[in-house]
Scaffold this motif. Structure first.
Motif, PDB file in Angstrom:
ATOM      1  N   GLU A 188      -6.539  -0.249   3.792  1.00  8.69           N
ATOM      2  CA  GLU A 188      -7.764  -0.050   3.011  1.00  8.69           C
ATOM      3  C   GLU A 188      -8.846  -1.010   3.472  1.00  8.69           C
ATOM      4  O   GLU A 188     -10.030  -0.641   3.533  1.00  8.69           O
ATOM      5  CB  GLU A 188      -7.474  -0.274   1.517  1.00  8.69           C
ATOM      6  CG  GLU A 188      -6.619   0.808   0.901  1.00  8.69           C
ATOM      7  CD  GLU A 188      -6.347   0.539  -0.560  1.00  8.69           C
ATOM      8  OE1 GLU A 188      -6.693  -0.572  -1.048  1.00  8.69           O
ATOM      9  OE2 GLU A 188      -5.766   1.416  -1.235  1.00  8.69           O
ATOM     10  N   LYS A 189      -8.472  -2.240   3.762  1.00 10.09           N
ATOM     11  CA  LYS A 189      -9.468  -3.213   4.225  1.00 10.09           C
ATOM     12  C   LYS A 189     -10.125  -2.743   5.512  1.00 10.09           C
ATOM     13  O   LYS A 189     -11.366  -2.839   5.666  1.00 10.09           O
ATOM     14  CB  LYS A 189      -8.791  -4.565   4.462  1.00 10.09           C
ATOM     15  CG  LYS A 189      -8.480  -5.318   3.190  1.00 10.09           C
ATOM     16  CD  LYS A 189      -7.643  -6.553   3.487  1.00 10.09           C
ATOM     17  CE  LYS A 189      -8.347  -7.476   4.469  1.00 10.09           C
ATOM     18  NZ  LYS A 189      -7.567  -8.697   4.745  1.00 10.09           N
ATOM     19  N   ARG A 190      -9.320  -2.227   6.451  1.00 10.90           N
ATOM     20  CA  ARG A 190      -9.911  -1.762   7.711  1.00 10.90           C
ATOM     21  C   ARG A 190     -10.856  -0.567   7.476  1.00 10.90           C
ATOM     22  O   ARG A 190     -11.908  -0.440   8.133  1.00 10.90           O
ATOM     23  CB  ARG A 190      -8.795  -1.397   8.689  1.00 10.90           C
ATOM     24  CG  ARG A 190      -8.070  -2.623   9.253  1.00 10.90           C
ATOM     25  CD  ARG A 190      -7.216  -2.226  10.448  1.00 10.90           C
ATOM     26  NE  ARG A 190      -6.071  -1.425  10.053  1.00 10.90           N
ATOM     27  CZ  ARG A 190      -4.897  -1.896   9.694  1.00 10.90           C
ATOM     28  NH1 ARG A 190      -4.722  -3.237   9.673  1.00 10.90           N
ATOM     29  NH2 ARG A 190      -3.921  -1.105   9.340  1.00 10.90           N
ATOM     30  N   GLU A 191     -10.544   0.296   6.530  1.00  9.20           N
ATOM     31  CA  GLU A 191     -11.399   1.449   6.232  1.00  9.20           C
ATOM     32  C   GLU A 191     -12.712   0.990   5.614  1.00  9.20           C
ATOM     33  O   GLU A 191     -13.810   1.488   5.960  1.00  9.20           O
ATOM     34  CB  GLU A 191     -10.683   2.406   5.281  1.00  9.20           C
ATOM     35  CG  GLU A 191      -9.528   3.129   5.917  1.00  9.20           C
ATOM     36  CD  GLU A 191      -8.823   4.039   4.928  1.00  9.20           C
ATOM     37  OE1 GLU A 191      -9.267   4.075   3.761  1.00  9.20           O
ATOM     38  OE2 GLU A 191      -7.836   4.694   5.325  1.00  9.20           O
ATOM     39  N   PHE A 192     -12.623   0.050   4.657  1.00  9.50           N
ATOM     40  CA  PHE A 192     -13.855  -0.442   4.028  1.00  9.50           C
ATOM     41  C   PHE A 192     -14.744  -1.158   5.042  1.00  9.50           C
ATOM     42  O   PHE A 192     -15.971  -1.065   4.991  1.00  9.50           O
ATOM     43  CB  PHE A 192     -13.519  -1.381   2.871  1.00  9.50           C
ATOM     44  CG  PHE A 192     -12.897  -0.657   1.696  1.00  9.50           C
ATOM     45  CD1 PHE A 192     -13.321   0.626   1.333  1.00  9.50           C
ATOM     46  CD2 PHE A 192     -11.892  -1.267   0.948  1.00  9.50           C
ATOM     47  CE1 PHE A 192     -12.755   1.269   0.257  1.00  9.50           C
ATOM     48  CE2 PHE A 192     -11.321  -0.630  -0.122  1.00  9.50           C
ATOM     49  CZ  PHE A 192     -11.731   0.648  -0.479  1.00  9.50           C
ATOM     50  N   ILE A 193     -14.145  -1.851   5.965  1.00  6.30           N
ATOM     51  CA  ILE A 193     -14.940  -2.562   6.972  1.00  6.30           C
ATOM     52  C   ILE A 193     -15.660  -1.556   7.866  1.00  6.30           C
ATOM     53  O   ILE A 193     -16.816  -1.754   8.265  1.00  6.30           O
ATOM     54  CB  ILE A 193     -14.031  -3.498   7.794  1.00  6.30           C
ATOM     55  CG1 ILE A 193     -13.520  -4.645   6.909  1.00  6.30           C
ATOM     56  CG2 ILE A 193     -14.754  -4.046   9.016  1.00  6.30           C
ATOM     57  CD1 ILE A 193     -12.494  -5.525   7.595  1.00  6.30           C
ATOM     58  N   SER A 194     -15.000  -0.472   8.185  1.00  7.91           N
ATOM     59  CA  SER A 194     -15.600   0.522   9.092  1.00  7.91           C
ATOM     60  C   SER A 194     -16.741   1.303   8.406  1.00  7.91           C
ATOM     61  O   SER A 194     -17.644   1.805   9.051  1.00  7.91           O
ATOM     62  CB  SER A 194     -14.532   1.507   9.582  1.00  7.91           C
ATOM     63  OG  SER A 194     -13.964   2.200   8.469  1.00  7.91           O
TER      64      SER A 194
END
Length: 590
Positions: A188-194
């Protein structure tokens, strides 16, 4: 006649004592275990010369379960299986043992075989007997209590082990779930960052806080899991130690019986059926002047094949002129066939007394080297190895025997390894005679004759003799004078042995009076009841003073001349307490 009769009676008694002493013979008694191993060896006194073989039997067995055959050979050979040349030993009834008597052997070696005609019958009885013994031991209250303790502790350890495994499984499952949760939050963190939107950044911040809390929770849970696992481990170790201690205490109660049962059970499986079974190929060195030091192969070191030897019986009493042998028993013929070696070193010890006298002297003691014990080899039948010293023994020498066995040195080269080194008691000197001094009391008279004036002669009447004189006898009716005595022993005297009834045998003695050696001869016998002190008795031939004319003792004698006497030889009895010469040397030498 009155003098000779007592001497004749005493001589008859002395002869009877000598005959009785000759009736006691040394008998070598070899006691064997049920499987043929040698338990002990001893030399005892018996009514007839020979040897005794005793085989200990299990309860319910009889002496017919074993047989002993023997033969005498005139060459030094190692024990071998006897065939038709073997003669059966005389079977004698015994309590709990099969007793066999073998008569005196005039050869150099007595070889005997102990066999079990019914094959493994005796071994089977012993195994069944030991099973009953083990069952009885395990039925004791103390054994049952310890067994219950082991069982309860084992159940508790099993429950604790199950709990530990269950907790470990739960912890592993929980950690896996937390790892999956963390992995999902990382995605989820990687998705929010993108996405790079304000809403996405707010969600990213919330997710990061959630991940931090999850990591802390996982770390705390993992720490607690490890502490719980360590607690389980310590508890299991404590329980295991308690179980091992209880098991050791339980097994110690019946360990010897259990090990013997297991050993004989394994031996029974390899026995080979109902045919005749040889238990032992034994040997004995016969002869009074042949002495044997016995060693038993107690075990074989499995790492290097070296035997561990233990001494059996008493060390032999060595006398001057004896032949020394070392005998190694219970050797397994199936083991390494390399021979044992024997080295004998003779050193001069301290003589009890260099003079041929008989002082008191303590018994010699022997030292024995020890080795590290190893596990025994269990092969059959047992046999013996005989090693002659081939050294002439002389009185005062101290033998040191060293037994060697082929082995390997530090450089892995063949070398003879010393497995036993022992110092034997000092060789005893046998004495044939003795010299002593003391005071003799004799029944012979020691008198003198003189004239006593009864009426004095009137000097005024020269042609008449009015004087009257009486012959007077004075002195003692006995004699006391110092005596030097020389004793010859019927049997060679061992001055170091303890006092025995055979020492009561009278030994012929001749003595001379020190005041008048040519006038006093003493013939008799001596007894040394106490070391260094002898009682000598017998016939005294000595010169005594006698009146030449017995009638001269009349009251009316008119001659003032001294009585006419002669020196005549008479016989009488005497007794004397004599001290050995070394007794005086000890007194004045201090």
């Amino acid at each position: 006649m009155t003098i000779l009769l007592p001497g004749r009676n005493i001589s008859t008694a002395a002869f009877l004592l000598f005959v009785l002493a000759s009736c006691s013979h040394p008998v070598t008694v070899v006691t064997l275990e049920r499987d043929g191993r040698q338990r002990s060896v001893a030399v005892k006194s018996g009514d007839e010369p020979g040897f005794r073989i005793r085989v200990v039997l299990p309860s319910g067995a009889s002496s017919k379960d074993v047989e002993v055959t023997y033969t005498c050979v005139n060459r030094l050979v190692q024990p071998y299986t006897l065939g038709a040349e073997g003669r059966p030993a005389t079977r004698r009834d015994g309590s709990g043992a099969a007793d066999f008597f073998i008569p005196q052997c005039n050869g150099r070696v007595l070889v005997y075989n102990v066999t079990e005609p019914s094959g493994c019958n005796l071994l089977e009885r012993r195994v069944q007997e030991l099973k009953g013994v083990v069952n009885g031991c395990q039925g004791q209250k103390s054994y049952i209590e310890l067994a219950d303790t082991v069982a309860s502790l084992s159940r508790l350890r099993t429950e604790l082990t199950d709990d530990s495994q269950k907790a470990e499984a739960e912890a592993s499952s929980r950690l896996k779930e937390m790892d999956e949760e963390l992995e999902l939050r990382e995605l989820e963190k990687r998705e929010f960052i993108s996405m790079r939107t304000p809403a996405a950044l707010a969600e990213l911040k919330r997710t990061q806080e959630l991940v931090r809390r999850l990591v802390e929770a996982r770390t705390e849970y993992q720490k607690k899991t490890r502490e719980d696992a360590e607690a389980y481990r310590r508890s299991l170790e404590d329980l295991s130690a308690q179980i091992a201690e209880a098991q050791a205490a339980r097994d110690a109660l019946c360990r010897s019986q259990t090990e013997e049962r297991d050993r004989l059970s394994a031996e029974k499986r390899e026995c080979g059926g109902p045919g005749a079974r040889t238990l032992r190929l034994g040997a004995i060195i016969p002869g009074k002047d042949r002495k044997t030091a016995w060693y038993r192969v107690d075990s074989i070191n499995p790492d290097n094949g070296m035997p561990y030897l233990v001494h059996q019986g008493d060390f032999p009493v060595l006398e001057s002129g004896d032949e020394l042998y070392v005998q190694i028993v219970d050797r397994d013929p199936g083991s390494n066939g390399s021979p044992f070696g024997l080295q004998v070193t003779l050193t001069q010890g301290v003589e009890p007394n260099p003079a041929p006298l008989r002082p008191s002297f303590g018994e010699g003691e022997a030292l024995q080297a020890t080795s590290e014990n190893a596990q025994a080899s269990e092969r059959r039948p047992f046999s013996d190895v005989i090693l002659p010293a081939d050294r002439e023994l002389r009185g005062g020498q101290v033998p040191t025997v060293s037994l060697t066995y082929p082995g390997k040195g530090a450089d892995d080269k063949p070398v003879d390894v010393t497995v036993v080194s022992a110092v034997l008691p000092q060789v005893r000197t046998l004495y044939r005679f003795n010299l002593s001094a003391g005071m003799a009391l004799s029944s012979l008279d020691e008198v003198r004759y003189t004239k006593k004036t009864i009426t004095a002669d009137d000097l005024d009447t020269a042609d008449q003799h009015e004087g009257v004189y009486q012959t007077v006898k004075s002195g003692n009716t006995f004699q006391v004078q110092p005596l030097l005595a020389f004793t010859v022993y019927w049997l060679p005297m061992d001055i170091q042995k303890p006092f025995a009834w055979t020492d009561l045998l009278p030994n012929p003695t001749i003595g001379f009076g020190l005041l008048a050696p040519l006038d006093n001869l003493y013939l008799g016998f001596s007894h040394e009841f106490v070391r260094n002190l002898q009682f000598v008795w017998g016939l005294h031939l000595g010169k005594v003073t006698q009146l030449l004319d017995e009638d001269s003792d009349a009251l009316e004698l008119h001659s003032p001349d001294a009585p006419k006497t002669i020196q005549a030889i008479e016989a009488g009895m005497f007794g004397s307490l004599q001290f050995n010469f070394n007794f005086f040397a000890r007194i004045f030498g201090k």
